[in-house]
Design an enzyme around this catalytic site. Structure first.
Site, mmCIF file in Angstrom:
data_model
loop_
_atom_site.group_PDB
_atom_site.id
_atom_site.type_symbol
_atom_site.label_atom_id
_atom_site.label_comp_id
_atom_site.label_asym_id
_atom_site.label_seq_id
_atom_site.Cartn_x
_atom_site.Cartn_y
_atom_site.Cartn_z
ATOM 1 C CG HIS A 152 -2.019 1.238 1.174
ATOM 2 N ND1 HIS A 152 -1.117 2.555 2.135
ATOM 3 C CD2 HIS A 152 -2.928 1.651 0.602
ATOM 4 C CE1 HIS A 152 -2.429 3.173 2.240
ATOM 5 N NE2 HIS A 152 -3.644 3.125 1.505
ATOM 6 C CG HIS A 198 -0.852 10.244 0.490
ATOM 7 N ND1 HIS A 198 -0.955 9.641 1.794
ATOM 8 C CD2 HIS A 198 -1.836 9.422 -0.083
ATOM 9 C CE1 HIS A 198 -2.383 9.153 1.851
ATOM 10 N NE2 HIS A 198 -2.600 8.684 0.754
#
EC number: 3.1.4.11
Length: 616
Positions: A152, A198
């Site tokens: 992830h 991110h």
């Protein structure tokens, strides 16, 4: 661990610990000796100590005078260890290896193992490992039949909010055997190139091209089985086309994508050796080109979602998406609709053609989304909370969905420190991709490491057959149902060794050798979960516990054996001494060497346990 200033010395087989700068404490260091079970096993099979090659008459022999040749070692491996099919030639190669490691002067004249040689052989984890070290499962089933080692936010070096993004953690994950790499794609500051980061956080970006080249160079460094790149796409149509161009040029023949737009069944790992696949949602510009409303809605939405765990949609967009992309809504098409769709197929961007595994999040209820479509397969993503809720109310629907489709579970958005969740609930429901933060060290990640030590560490573990079967009235496995005990695992912890070589002599205690104990856990379905602990062995670098624990198991196929060694401290927190996690279904019976790992999952150089496993 003590806090006082200390000194240490080693002299004539003993350690001197200076206490309070006043006086010395001397502790003799004894060499570790074989336990009774090891002596009995040697005598049962060795020549010259009452055994004679596997006749089972061992108890009265003198182990110190016995010799185990190739034929006797072959019998030991076959009868005692369950390694059926070991040939005499293979046993001789093992003997030669042990003698070469232990003896220098006499290695050309020795042709068998004495008791000490045999004991050392049992402690060599590369010669006597606790699980099968190579791929041994059927790899010809569709991808949906396997648990897949999944990362992830694979580009993050630390926390989810402010750490650096880099290709380095991608490389480390691939070297460990991870087969699913996740990249979040965003335009750079000028809108002319693609960064990986991110989104909506303080993480520093890394260029996409660096990540793709790292994947190309390290994808198959630890496993030849396919690598899947899951993309979180926040790009314009032009940049999506640039991604397609990059992927095609960098991966070349490695890149796999099907001829047809959708798959009726996923290909198998065996058919995709040394191939790379892309999995993501259908590109937004295809949606926008046919529905200008969607483009207007998204242009008006300044707070673009940073990741799939934060992706709110309006009801209007959801409805349009369900019309365009939900397979359940494509049955009643007019001729003009069909002609328009076929015409648009020729104009589809290359980016969309490269998507092998079509992905999505629930557009309505999860129950409706999990309705299995006969002629198409896909990937669905759920957060860990959504999985919990869905499994509580629709447990069998989840299992049924994962028999043909792929289910990916990702951490909740509040895990800012890159911690992980408990993976067992996903595995027990057949979820293939349990996406973990590989830099989020802790006990949950130890379980992930343990699961994917199975099947030779290739990154694909075949799901148990019961997760793939259907019964009467379409019934499938129910993880909540308590089942009868299927088998019993007996775990005996004999001893440990190696800490003196890997740690300073005052690492665990300032004034004396360490006080080790071992905790043994079973982690699986709720009925199987258990914890046991040995007694503390005081002041000893070579702890000998010689204790056995019994674990009745209802679903051994999904159980993990977690082992952790600690050093007891009366006045402070116990010190960490090593850990490992092993899939119960892979355990090899008999006396085995079990190597231990540090908190980050890196194998310790010397530390290992000698253990025995028996299934009844």
């Amino acid at each position: 661990m003590g806090k006082e200033k200390k000194t240490e010395s080693y002299d004539n087989g003993s350690y001197n610990y200076k206490m309070f700068k006043c006086f010395n404490r001397k502790f003799k260091i004894n060499e570790v000796q074989p336990t009774d079970d090891v002596r009995d096993a040697f005598c049962q099979f060795a020549v010259g100590c009452g055994g004679g090659g596997g006749d089972g008459d061992s108890s009265d022999g003198d182990a110190s005078s016995g010799v185990m040749g190739a034929e006797q070692l072959s019998c030991f491996l076959d009868d005692h260890q369950g390694d059926s099919g070991t040939t005499v030639a293979e046993a001789q190669r093992l003997i030669d290896d042990v003698i070469r490691r232990r003896h220098h002067v006499t290695r050309f004249t020795r042709h068998g193992l004495d008791l000490d040689d045999f004991f050392n052989f049992l402690f060599y984890d590369d010669l006597n490992p606790p699980i099968t070290p190579h791929v041994h499962q059927d790899m010809s089933a569709p991808l949906s039949h396997y648990f897949i080692y999944t990362g992830h936010n694979s580009y993050l070096t630390g926390n989810q909010l402010s750490s650096d993004c880099s290709e380095v953690p991608v490389i480390k994950a691939l070297q460990r055997g991870v087969r699913v790499i996740e990249l979040d794609l965003w335009p750079n500051s000028t809108g002319t190139d693609i960064n990986v980061l991110h989104g909506r956080t303080l993480t520093t970006p890394v260029p996409l091209i660096s990540c793709l080249k790292a994947i190309r160079d390290y994808a198959f460094s630890s496993s030849p089985y396919p690598v899947i790149i899951t993309l979180e796409d926040h790009l314009t149509a032009d940049l999506q086309a640039k991604v397609a161009e990059m992927a095609t040029q960098i991966f070349g023949e490695m890149l796999y994508y099907p001829e047809s737009e959708s798959l009726a069944e996923f290909p198998s790992p065996a058919s995709l050796l040394h191939r790379i696949m892309i999995s993501t949602k259908p590109p937004k510009e295809y949606l926008e080109s046919r529905n200008p409303i969607v483009k207007q809605q998204e242009n008006n939405n300044n707070a673009s979602p940073s990741s799939e765990e934060e992706s709110p949609r309006t009801e209007e967009i959801q409805t349009l998406e369900s019309i365009l992309f939900n397979e359940d809504c494509c049955e009643n098409k007019t001729d003009s609709d069909q002609e328009e769709e076929e015409a648009s197929e020729d104009q589809k961007p290359a980016y969309k053609r490269l998507i092998t595994i079509h992905a999505g999040k629930p557009k309505g209820t999860v129950k409706e989304e999990m309705k299995v479509v006969v002629d198409k397969v896909r990937r669905l993503s759920l957060s860990e909370q959504e999985l919990d809720r869905t499994c509580s109310s629709n447990s069998q629907d989840v299992v049924r969905f994962t028999q043909r489709n792929i289910l990916r579970i990702y951490p909740k958005g509040t895990r800012f420190n890159s911690s992980n969740y408990k993976p067992l609930i996903g595995w027990t429901h057949g979820a293939q991709m349990i996406a973990f933060n590989m830099q989020g060290y802790g006990k949950s990640l130890w379980l992930m490491h343990g699961m994917f030590r199975a099947n030779g560490g290739c990154g694909y573990v075949k799901k148990p057959n019961f997760l793939m079967k259907k019964g009467f009235h379409d019934e499938v496995f129910d993880p909540r149902k308590k089942l009868p005990v299927k088998e019993t695992l007996k775990v005996k912890v004999y001893m440990g060794d190696g800490w003196r070589l890997d740690f300073s002599h005052t690492h665990f205690d300032s004034y004396s050798p360490p006080d080790f104990y071992t905790k043994v856990y079973i982690v699986g379905v709720p009925a199987d979960n258990a914890k046991r602990k040995t007694r503390v062995i005081e002041d000893n670098w070579y702890p000998i516990w010689d204790e056995e624990f019994i674990f009745p198991l209802t679903v051994p196929e999904l159980a993990l054996l977690r082992i952790e060694v600690s050093e007891y401290d009366m006045s402070d927190k116990d010190d960490f001494g090593g850990q490992t996690c092993l899939p119960v279904s892979e355990l090899r019976p008999g006396i085995r060497s079990v190597p231990l790992y540090d908190k980050k999952g890196e194998k310790m150089k010397s530390v290992k346990l000698l253990m025995r496993f028996i299934f009844e």
